[in-house]
Design an enzyme around this catalytic site. Structure first.
Site, PDB file in Angstrom:
ATOM      1  N   ASP A   1       5.330  -1.221   5.867  1.00  0.00           N
ATOM      2  CA  ASP A   1       5.137  -1.205   4.408  1.00  0.00           C
ATOM      3  C   ASP A   1       3.692  -0.844   4.076  1.00  0.00           C
ATOM      4  OD1 ASP A   1       4.783  -1.733   1.711  1.00  0.00           O
ATOM      5  OD2 ASP A   1       5.833  -3.657   1.734  1.00  0.00           O
TER       6      ASP A   1
ATOM      7  N   LYS B   1      -2.219 -10.126  -7.260  1.00  0.00           N
ATOM      8  CA  LYS B   1      -1.435 -10.687  -6.159  1.00  0.00           C
ATOM      9  C   LYS B   1      -2.333 -11.162  -5.010  1.00  0.00           C
ATOM     10  CE  LYS B   1       2.599  -9.341  -3.412  1.00  0.00           C
ATOM     11  NZ  LYS B   1       3.587  -8.243  -3.271  1.00  0.00           N
TER      12      LYS B   1
ATOM     13  N   ASP C   1      10.351  -6.882  -7.758  1.00  0.00           N
ATOM     14  CA  ASP C   1       9.288  -6.639  -6.776  1.00  0.00           C
ATOM     15  C   ASP C   1       7.968  -6.781  -7.530  1.00  0.00           C
ATOM     16  OD1 ASP C   1       7.365  -5.672  -5.045  1.00  0.00           O
ATOM     17  OD2 ASP C   1       8.260  -3.695  -4.790  1.00  0.00           O
TER      18      ASP C   1
ATOM     19  N   GLU D   1       9.604  -9.615   1.336  1.00  0.00           N
ATOM     20  CA  GLU D   1       9.731  -8.184   1.046  1.00  0.00           C
ATOM     21  C   GLU D   1      10.446  -7.414   2.165  1.00  0.00           C
ATOM     22  OE1 GLU D   1       5.690  -7.223   0.052  1.00  0.00           O
ATOM     23  OE2 GLU D   1       5.797  -8.391  -1.799  1.00  0.00           O
TER      24      GLU D   1
HETATM   25  P1  ADP Z   1       2.362  -1.927  -3.864  1.00  0.00           P
HETATM   26  O1  ADP Z   1       3.438  -2.351  -2.934  1.00  0.00           O
HETATM   27  O2  ADP Z   1       1.002  -2.150  -3.292  1.00  0.00           O
HETATM   28  O3  ADP Z   1       2.510  -2.498  -5.233  1.00  0.00           O
HETATM   29  P2  ADP Z   1       3.512   0.805  -3.985  1.00  0.00           P
HETATM   30  O4  ADP Z   1       4.521   0.628  -2.928  1.00  0.00           O
HETATM   31  O5  ADP Z   1       4.013   1.070  -5.347  1.00  0.00           O
HETATM   32  O6  ADP Z   1       2.420  -0.346  -4.000  1.00  0.00           O
HETATM   33  O7  ADP Z   1       2.565   2.023  -3.499  1.00  0.00           O
HETATM   34  C1  ADP Z   1       1.526   2.508  -4.291  1.00  0.00           C
HETATM   35  C2  ADP Z   1       0.784   3.552  -3.514  1.00  0.00           C
HETATM   36  O8  ADP Z   1       1.648   4.644  -3.211  1.00  0.00           O
HETATM   37  C3  ADP Z   1      -0.381   4.134  -4.302  1.00  0.00           C
HETATM   38  O9  ADP Z   1      -1.514   4.222  -3.463  1.00  0.00           O
HETATM   39  C4  ADP Z   1       0.119   5.528  -4.640  1.00  0.00           C
HETATM   40  O10 ADP Z   1      -0.929   6.456  -4.780  1.00  0.00           O
HETATM   41  C5  ADP Z   1       0.983   5.857  -3.443  1.00  0.00           C
HETATM   42  N1  ADP Z   1       1.956   6.919  -3.710  1.00  0.00           N
HETATM   43  C6  ADP Z   1       2.912   6.949  -4.647  1.00  0.00           C
HETATM   44  N2  ADP Z   1       3.609   8.099  -4.584  1.00  0.00           N
HETATM   45  C7  ADP Z   1       3.055   8.828  -3.570  1.00  0.00           C
HETATM   46  C8  ADP Z   1       3.328  10.128  -3.006  1.00  0.00           C
HETATM   47  N3  ADP Z   1       4.281  10.919  -3.470  1.00  0.00           N
HETATM   48  N4  ADP Z   1       2.557  10.557  -1.975  1.00  0.00           N
HETATM   49  C9  ADP Z   1       1.575   9.776  -1.498  1.00  0.00           C
HETATM   50  N5  ADP Z   1       1.274   8.554  -1.971  1.00  0.00           N
HETATM   51  C10 ADP Z   1       2.009   8.087  -3.006  1.00  0.00           C
HETATM   52 MG    MG Z   2       4.989  -3.342  -2.194  1.00  0.00          MG
END
Ligand code: ADP
Ligand code: MG
Length: 618
Positions: A211, A87, A23, A187
């Site tokens: 998502d 990205k 991912d 995705e």
């Molecule tokens: P991406 O798909 O954009 O790479 P992710 O799916 O990894 O990102 O999501 C990242 C986001 O999730 C960040 O904004 C992070 O602060 C938030 N995040 C991660 N864990 C938590 C949580 N326990 N509660 C709220 N937000 C969270």
């Molecule tokens: Mg993502």
């Protein structure tokens, strides 16, 4: 035959090299595999249990790239040398992103052209593909370290709305990182696979994938039917995510404590400290009722209730996107069978609740939302490795598919990168009176002349009942099924006569060959256009001559000798031009023939109509 090796990490025998699922996220990236022993999709974790690698690259003084958590720490001290959200730049030109440059704290190069963007760090320039390849290479190295085995093959996920250029850029980044990218998977499709959807061929379901990541929100509606995923619609907001939750908290604290927003935003370090604390508060509140933290001497508090109020407008925005996605797919909430939660931000309880309420359904949230896409990629990788023969493959066509038409031209029916299964059909007709058979030659490739493409198959549709040229309606249909098998059918619609053939388009073509074919089509594009124009001119000329000669034959009694002579001369002239091979001169000669024949053709036509009317009794 694959080599047999023993995986030192797991102690198990490994027949084939492992294919990993990746991912490659805007905020975080990670790798998953099907565990050789448990056969379950598993996220690769460092010894400390860390799986997510922040998609951030920091270039140190000697231009050495540092990736992940270490790079994230540099965000506030060295913003010019720390690259995030690559990205968003994939496959983009400066024109595409020029309105958002304020978002990037590093230097996105403005050459104000349609060519792809570059990022400048110190004296060096990097393409988004190169930058992404640094992240992918880091993931590869980590995976090799954990698995104690070389990793050279991967499935990488991309948003469903990624276009060809963005998908190709992702593939190229993988290649640069030393990874053979076996497939680029959507995705939401990966997330569905992770929840076991689509694994049963007899299942038909409509799935909504919500998502919410760090900086982007993607809403997709998928349909699975017979193990095949189809994207019905995508919606979302590329500038809405968990980062906005953080910002909302910072603004709240600033207001509540009568601080100056301007001052805090000016002081990058101070602002970053607020951002980090706000993210901490947000994460904490996903499992607690209230949060307290400090910056310097000052204390900052936030309750779950307050936080939920703060993000209410943002939630509303995402729900509007859901509504639009449904509308685009011509569906209602009731048509949705499953709702899947993806992205770290869906860990926020109110997010889940709001989505669940909207669809009137319990949402799927048993898997970690920031891991689910990688897990699905691993399942896809396993399918590709041939470990799960039951399953169909999800793919796109690597090269265009078409048939040969007059003059050896390629008539494309299914363009390259079409999602499969895919189908297309077009109608053709005969060239000659009474023609009883037609040859269908199927080709694969991007060039305008079939001789430069690859022939896949050929068959004849015979037994067409005698009809004047142009009258038979021959419909040629292409159907690429989920296995990548092409079924070509030719049917004469007036008589119902039908013939079909099955071909395997990709058979025997290596990735290198596909690449070469694509490259050739680009390098030869100009030449191809010229050739196509000439062939088309000649075809038109031949038809014109044929029609005119027939007309002369039929109507010689009502034409003057002068008309007949002039016409014959014009035909001779046109025939000469056809052998000379200059498309403009051919067109001129066609025009000339047309000018000569038009007056008498109209006259004959009028007479025919006149006599037809006369003959009518009232
Ligand atoms: P991406 O798909 O954009 O790479 P992710 O799916 O990894 O990102 O999501 C990242 C986001 O999730 C960040 O904004 C992070 O602060 C938030 N995040 C991660 N864990 C938590 C949580 N326990 N509660 C709220 N937000 C969270
Ligand atoms: Mg993502």
């Amino acid at each position: 035959m694959g080599k047999i090796s023993i995986n030192i990490a797991t102690g198990s025998i490994q027949k084939e090299e492992m294919i990993v699922g990746i991912d490659l996220g805007t905020t975080n990236s990670l790798v998953a595999i099907i565990h050789p022993d448990t056969k379950k999709p598993t996220v690769l974790k460092e010894y400390d249990g860390h799986a997510l690698v922040p998609s951030i690259i920091y270039f140190d003084k000697s231009n050495h790239a540092v990736i992940g958590d270490e790079a994230k720490k540099k965000l506030k001290e060295e913003p010019q040398h720390t690259i995030f959200s690559v990205k968003r730049l994939m496959g983009k030109s400066y024109q595409d992103i020029k309105d958002y440059t304020g978002f990037y704290t590093y230097n996105v190069i403005d050459d104000n052209s349609d060519s792809l963007v570059k990022v400048q760090v110190g004296e060096k320039f990097y393409s988004p593909i190169e930058l992404s390849s640094y992240i992918l290479n880091e993931l590869k190295k980590r995976a090799e370290h954990i698995l104690k085995t070389p990793v050279t093959k991967a499935v990488i996920t991309v948003p469903a709305y990624f276009n060809d250029a963005q998908r190709q850029a992702t593939r190229d980044a993988g290649k640069l990182a030393g990874l053979d990218v076996l497939r680029v998977v959507n995705e939401p499709t990966a997330a569905s696979l992770a929840y076991g959807m689509g694994l049963d061929k007899n299942e038909t379901k409509t799935i909504a994938v919500y998502d919410l990541g760090g900086g982007t929100f993607d809403m997709s509606i998928l349909r699975i039917n017979g193990g095949i995923f189809e994207v019905l619609s995508t919606n979302g907001d590329t500038n809405l995510g968990g980062d906005d939750f953080d910002r909302a908290i910072v603004n709240f604290w600033i207001q509540q404590n009568n601080l100056s927003k301007e001052q805090i935003e000016k002081d990058k370090k101070q602002y970053q400290a607020f951002r980090l604390l706000s993210e901490k508060a947000k994460v904490h509140l996903s499992n607690n009722k209230e949060f307290t933290g400090e910056i310097g001497q000052q204390q900052f508090k936030l309750t779950k209730n307050e936080f939920e109020k703060l993000i209410q407008p943002l939630m509303q925005q995402t729900m509007n996107c859901c509504q639009n996605a449904l509308q685009d797919a011509s569906l209602t909430k009731e048509d949705i069978d499953e709702v899947i939660m993806v992205g770290g931000s869906t860990r926020v309880p109110i997010v889940k609740e709001t989505v669940s309420k909207f669809f009137g359904k319990t949402v799927h949230d048993s898997l970690n939302p920031d891991e689910v896409v990688a897990l699905g990629a691993a399942i896809q990788a396993d399918i590709l490795a041939g470990n799960n023969n039951e399953l169909l493959l999800l793919d796109i066509t690597p090269l265009s598919l078409g048939i040969e038409t007059m003059g050896g031209l390629m008539d494309m029916l299914i363009p390259r990168n079409s999602k499969i299964p895919s189908k297309a059909s077009r109608q053709y007709t005969t060239q000659k009176d009474g023609q009883s058979g037609i040859r269908i030659a199927v080709y694969q490739g991007e060039r305008d002349l079939v001789k430069d493409n690859r022939k896949l198959a050929e068959f004849n549709l015979t037994g067409i009942p005698g009809m004047p040229a142009g009258l038979p309606k021959i419909e040629v249909s292409f159907l690429v099924n989920a296995d990548g098998i092409l079924l070509v059918t030719a049917k004469e619609l007036r008589s119902g006569l039908e013939q079909s053939i099955e071909v395997k388009p990709q058979y025997g073509l290596t990735d290198e060959e596909v690449e070469k074919m694509l490259l050739d089509s680009v390098t030869n594009a100009k030449e191809d256009i010229a050739t196509r124009a000439l062939v088309e001119a000649k075809t038109e000329a031949a038809q014109m001559i044929d029609v005119t000669q027939k007309f002369l034959e039929k109507n010689k009694t009502v034409l003057t000798q002068e008309e007949i002579d002039n016409t014959k001369m014009a035909i001779q002239q046109l025939e000469k031009e056809m052998t000379e091979g200059n498309k403009d001169q051919i067109h001129t000669a066609i025009e000339h023939l047309n000018e000569i024949s038009k007056p008498y053709a109209e006259r004959v036509m009028d007479e025919a109509i006149g006599s037809a009317l006369k003959g009518k009794s009232i």
